[in-house]
Design a protein around this motif. Structure first.
Motif, mmCIF file in Angstrom:
data_model
loop_
_atom_site.group_PDB
_atom_site.id
_atom_site.type_symbol
_atom_site.label_atom_id
_atom_site.label_comp_id
_atom_site.label_asym_id
_atom_site.label_seq_id
_atom_site.Cartn_x
_atom_site.Cartn_y
_atom_site.Cartn_z
ATOM 1 N N PHE A 41 11.045 6.407 6.380
ATOM 2 C CA PHE A 41 12.101 6.453 5.367
ATOM 3 C C PHE A 41 12.946 7.719 5.582
ATOM 4 C CE2 PHE A 41 8.469 4.253 3.315
ATOM 5 C CZ PHE A 41 9.057 2.999 3.138
ATOM 6 N N VAL A 42 14.222 7.571 5.432
ATOM 7 C CA VAL A 42 15.133 8.677 5.733
ATOM 8 C C VAL A 42 15.052 9.798 4.709
ATOM 9 C CG1 VAL A 42 16.730 7.169 6.987
ATOM 10 C CG2 VAL A 42 17.056 7.539 4.512
ATOM 11 N N ASP A 43 14.549 9.517 3.539
ATOM 12 C CA ASP A 43 14.489 10.545 2.495
ATOM 13 C C ASP A 43 13.069 11.045 2.232
ATOM 14 O OD1 ASP A 43 13.619 8.167 1.411
ATOM 15 O OD2 ASP A 43 14.620 8.440 -0.514
ATOM 16 N N GLU A 67 3.842 1.909 3.626
ATOM 17 C CA GLU A 67 4.777 1.169 4.486
ATOM 18 C C GLU A 67 4.030 0.488 5.619
ATOM 19 O OE1 GLU A 67 7.412 0.240 7.721
ATOM 20 O OE2 GLU A 67 5.837 1.783 7.772
ATOM 21 N N ALA A 68 3.056 1.211 6.219
ATOM 22 C CA ALA A 68 2.307 0.647 7.339
ATOM 23 C C ALA A 68 1.490 -0.565 6.924
ATOM 24 C CB ALA A 68 1.385 1.722 7.927
ATOM 25 N N GLU A 69 1.015 -0.600 5.690
ATOM 26 C CA GLU A 69 0.218 -1.729 5.200
ATOM 27 C C GLU A 69 1.085 -2.836 4.624
ATOM 28 O OE1 GLU A 69 -2.864 -2.211 5.660
ATOM 29 O OE2 GLU A 69 -3.471 -0.233 6.393
ATOM 30 N N GLY A 70 2.402 -2.652 4.664
ATOM 31 C CA GLY A 70 3.301 -3.674 4.130
ATOM 32 C C GLY A 70 3.369 -3.707 2.630
ATOM 33 N N LEU A 71 2.942 -2.636 1.981
ATOM 34 C CA LEU A 71 2.921 -2.607 0.530
ATOM 35 C C LEU A 71 4.215 -2.060 -0.063
ATOM 36 C CD1 LEU A 71 -0.728 -1.292 -0.020
ATOM 37 C CD2 LEU A 71 0.075 -3.653 0.156
ATOM 38 N N ALA A 72 5.012 -1.376 0.752
ATOM 39 C CA ALA A 72 6.283 -0.826 0.283
ATOM 40 C C ALA A 72 7.311 -0.952 1.389
ATOM 41 C CB ALA A 72 6.119 0.637 -0.124
ATOM 42 N N ASN A 73 8.455 -1.573 1.082
ATOM 43 C CA ASN A 73 9.499 -1.776 2.077
ATOM 44 C C ASN A 73 10.673 -0.813 1.912
ATOM 45 O OD1 ASN A 73 8.042 -4.058 3.004
ATOM 46 N ND2 ASN A 73 8.968 -5.312 1.386
ATOM 47 N N GLY A 74 10.726 -0.141 0.786
ATOM 48 C CA GLY A 74 11.852 0.738 0.540
ATOM 49 C C GLY A 74 13.119 -0.033 0.230
ATOM 50 N N TRP A 75 14.257 0.671 0.356
ATOM 51 C CA TRP A 75 15.548 0.090 0.028
ATOM 52 C C TRP A 75 16.323 -0.242 1.305
ATOM 53 C CZ3 TRP A 75 16.495 -0.384 -5.286
ATOM 54 C CH2 TRP A 75 15.561 0.272 -6.116
ATOM 55 N N GLU A 76 17.373 -1.035 1.111
ATOM 56 C CA GLU A 76 18.144 -1.469 2.275
ATOM 57 C C GLU A 76 18.793 -0.314 3.024
ATOM 58 O OE1 GLU A 76 20.923 -4.353 0.935
ATOM 59 O OE2 GLU A 76 19.418 -5.922 0.592
ATOM 60 N N PHE A 102 0.442 -6.410 -6.678
ATOM 61 C CA PHE A 102 0.241 -7.774 -6.185
ATOM 62 C C PHE A 102 0.026 -7.750 -4.673
ATOM 63 C CE2 PHE A 102 2.053 -11.702 -4.362
ATOM 64 C CZ PHE A 102 1.201 -12.626 -4.936
ATOM 65 N N ARG A 103 0.849 -7.003 -3.975
ATOM 66 C CA ARG A 103 0.699 -6.898 -2.515
ATOM 67 C C ARG A 103 -0.623 -6.218 -2.152
ATOM 68 N NH1 ARG A 103 6.584 -4.231 -1.993
ATOM 69 N NH2 ARG A 103 7.847 -6.039 -2.573
ATOM 70 N N TYR A 104 -0.953 -5.204 -2.899
ATOM 71 C CA TYR A 104 -2.206 -4.495 -2.619
ATOM 72 C C TYR A 104 -3.395 -5.445 -2.778
ATOM 73 C CZ TYR A 104 -6.117 -1.261 -3.256
ATOM 74 O OH TYR A 104 -7.324 -0.622 -3.157
#
Length: 601
Positions: free
Chosen positions: A471-473, A488-497, A517-519
């Motif tokens: 993530f850039v920030d 992010e690596a586990e696919g639990l957070a995708n961040g913003w566009e 839910f993803r977790y």
């Protein structure tokens, strides 16, 4: 109350470490004090007592381990301490004066001591007179200090300390120097030396007390505070946070290792019992770190039942407290009466590392030599200096009930509707709150804090974050970079566009639903979550079936994780508070346990 090391007794012992085995140091009362250290230990003037010194070999082990000599294997130590009993004719005393030493009374003192310590040790330890010498002439004089007398007699006899061997010497004086009723030197390995004056009403108690030293124990002390507080903390320098508090040596007079008594031999306290490894090993129930509110039953400490006393660890200070019931049973038959009948609370420590410390209902210095309020009575509550409460529910003729309640881990959650969930978060290590002791339950939780909670919920798995942030920030050096990168690596957070994670932004209730839910499904692989099907009708009137996170939000309702508001809404865009987050995560953990547990691939 934590252990205080800088006392006269300890300084005396340190001086001893520089002495040879037959060149003993000054008694505790005469030890020099460190002018840079305020005194924290004292003995009430005139207290009937005997003095004690460690031989150098015993002191070294005490300093290294801060445990009684021999206690490392004390549940297996067993044997009869062979006593050489000697009456001595001092150079300034006549033969007739020496003959006044009642040898039968001296032997009775050793027998009383043996019977006592056999009871304490489950018949593993005893004392018996192996040989007797009477009227042995000595160059020592009655005008000398007790350590000078014993040093002279020891050399004249050619005595050498040995395991399970004790030298007991009686001299024709009514008391020893500094008013001592006896003096002992413990050599470790259940051996040592004891000097006694003429037999008296104190003899049985003092001889048994001195053999307690031979077996590795120090004195039974009490906390005394002008404020009357029953417990007190200490600062980083070892000073009490209440400057009116100090240790009263010998102050626990319901313990043989306290002040000397006529005839009576009170049972040693449970803290001493454990430190010396007495009994069978099953007498004291270890209830662990206090958590929540739990009730227990105590039985007479001077009795024989298993688990008749208990100990607990304060969750904040880490200190251990022992809780026992004193009833007029066994060796306590004539002493556990009135204010000394009831629940007694003690700790290890006090004047030395191998002392014990009594915490009375009132610690205002008591008059005289024997306290009359050792015990806590039914309806009273002992509170540790960090807030753990021990309520005495009842005291009967054969039992007592106590309830131990841990303090809230945070100072600001008493009014929270989710207090149990917040406490669960603390107990499981998922949240430690803020440095000022608060949890801030009504504050909105940030996205980076949520990442940290989820990572801890997963058990803080081994993970090496990438050298380049996803993530850039979120710089690689940021506080929660590892946890965010793991999400992010586990696919639990995708961040913003736009490539941001927005770590400082508040977490919305709909985003929270998506995270957990993803977790539960993608990370923990719970069949109940993986097999979930979105309902055709929404459980919340403000979450339409076409809403971005409709499926995840509906799942939280079906799984019992979110109940929404009383008006039927979910309020998906509102920030989630830290207290509500605690409830969500606690319910998620409960849901997972009920469905086979988290099983990441």
């Amino acid at each position: 109350m934590q252990l205080i090391h800088r006392t006269a007794a300890v300084l005396s012992a340190l001086l001893l470490s520089m002495a040879s085995i037959n060149l003993v140091t000054l008694p505790a009362q005469a030890a020099p004090s460190d002018p840079a250290v305020p005194p924290v230990s004292s003995t009430a003037e005139g207290t009937p007592h005997s003095d004690h010194t460690f031989e150098p070999e015993a002191l070294r082990a005490i300093r290294e381990a801060e445990t009684p000599q021999g206690a490392a294997s004390s549940l297996t130590r067993a044997g009869d301490i062979q006593v050489t009993l000697v009456t001595v004719k001092l150079a300034d005393k006549t033969a007739e004066q020496t003959a006044a030493i009642d040898l039968n009374a001296a032997k009775a003192g050793i027998t009383a001591s043996s019977n006592f310590w056999k009871t304490m040790s489950n018949n593993r330890l005893s004392m018996s007179v192996a040989s007797t010498r009477t009227g042995v002439p000595s160059a020592a004089k009655s005008t000398q200090t007790y350590y000078e007398i014993m040093d002279t007699v020891t050399r004249e006899l050619g005595w050498v300390n040995a395991s399970y061997k004790a030298l007991v010497v009686f001299v024709p004086v009514t008391e020893l120097s500094w008013g001592a009723l006896g003096a002992g030197w413990s050599a470790g390995n259940q051996g040592g030396r004891i000097l006694m004056p003429l037999p008296s009403n104190f003899t049985n108690n003092v001889v048994a007390h001195e053999f307690g030293h031979v077996l590795g124990l120090m004195h039974a002390d009490s906390l005394q505070c002008l404020s009357g507080t029953s417990d007190v903390g200490s600062d980083l320098n070892g000073n009490y946070t209440d400057s009116s508090c100090s240790v009263r040596e010998y102050g626990d007079t319901m313990d043989l290792m306290g002040a000397s008594r006529w005839f009576e031999l009170p049972t040693i306290s449970s803290s001493h019992w454990e430190a010396g490894g007495f009994g069978r090993g099953d007498e004291i129930r270890n209830t662990g770190i206090a958590a929540g509110s739990k009730s227990y039953t105590l039985k007479a400490w001077a009795g024989t039942e298993a688990n008749r006393a208990l100990k607990f660890t304060d969750p904040k200070s880490g200190e251990v407290y022992f809780v026992e019931l004193r009833l007029p049973v066994g060796y306590d038959a004539r002493l556990a009466v009135n204010g000394n009948k009831g629940v007694k609370i003690v700790q290890r420590g006090g004047a030395t590392a191998v002392s014990s410390l009594l915490l009375m209902p009132s610690t205002i210095p008591f008059d005289g030599y024997y306290a009359t309020n050792h015990a806590w009575q039914a309806g009273s509550t002992f509170v540790t200096h960090t807030g753990t409460r021990v309520r005495i529910d009842y005291v009967s003729g054969d039992a007592a009930g106590v309830t131990i309640t841990a303090p809230d881990p945070f100072t600001d959650i008493s009014g929270s509707g989710f207090r149990p969930d917040i406490i669960w978060m603390y107990d499981t290590g998922l949240s430690t709150g803020w440095g000022d002791g608060t949890y801030r339950p009504y504050q909105a939780i940030s996205r980076e804090a949520m990442a940290a909670f989820m990572y801890r919920l997963a058990g803080s798995p081994a993970y090496t974050p990438p050298a380049k942030s996803p993530f850039v920030d979120v710089p690689t050096g940021s506080l929660f970079y590892k946890q965010i990168a793991w999400l992010e690596a586990e696919g639990l957070a995708n961040g913003w566009e736009d490539g941001t994670f927005r770590p400082g932004a508040s977490m919305s209730r709909e985003a929270m639903a998506a995270f957990i839910f993803r977790y539960s499904g993608e990370y923990c692989r719970l069949p109940a979550t993986l097999g979930y099907t979105e309902p055709l009708a929404s459980p919340f009137k403000d979450v339409p079936v076409l809403a971005p996170f409709y499926g995840e939000i509906a799942w939280t309702s079906q799984a019992g994780i979110s109940r929404g508001w009383s008006d039927g809404t979910y309020r998906p865009l509102e920030p989630i508070s830290r207290e509500a987050m605690a409830a969500f995560i606690h319910r998620l953990d409960t849901f997972q346990d009920a469905n086979g547990g988290c099983r990441p691939v």
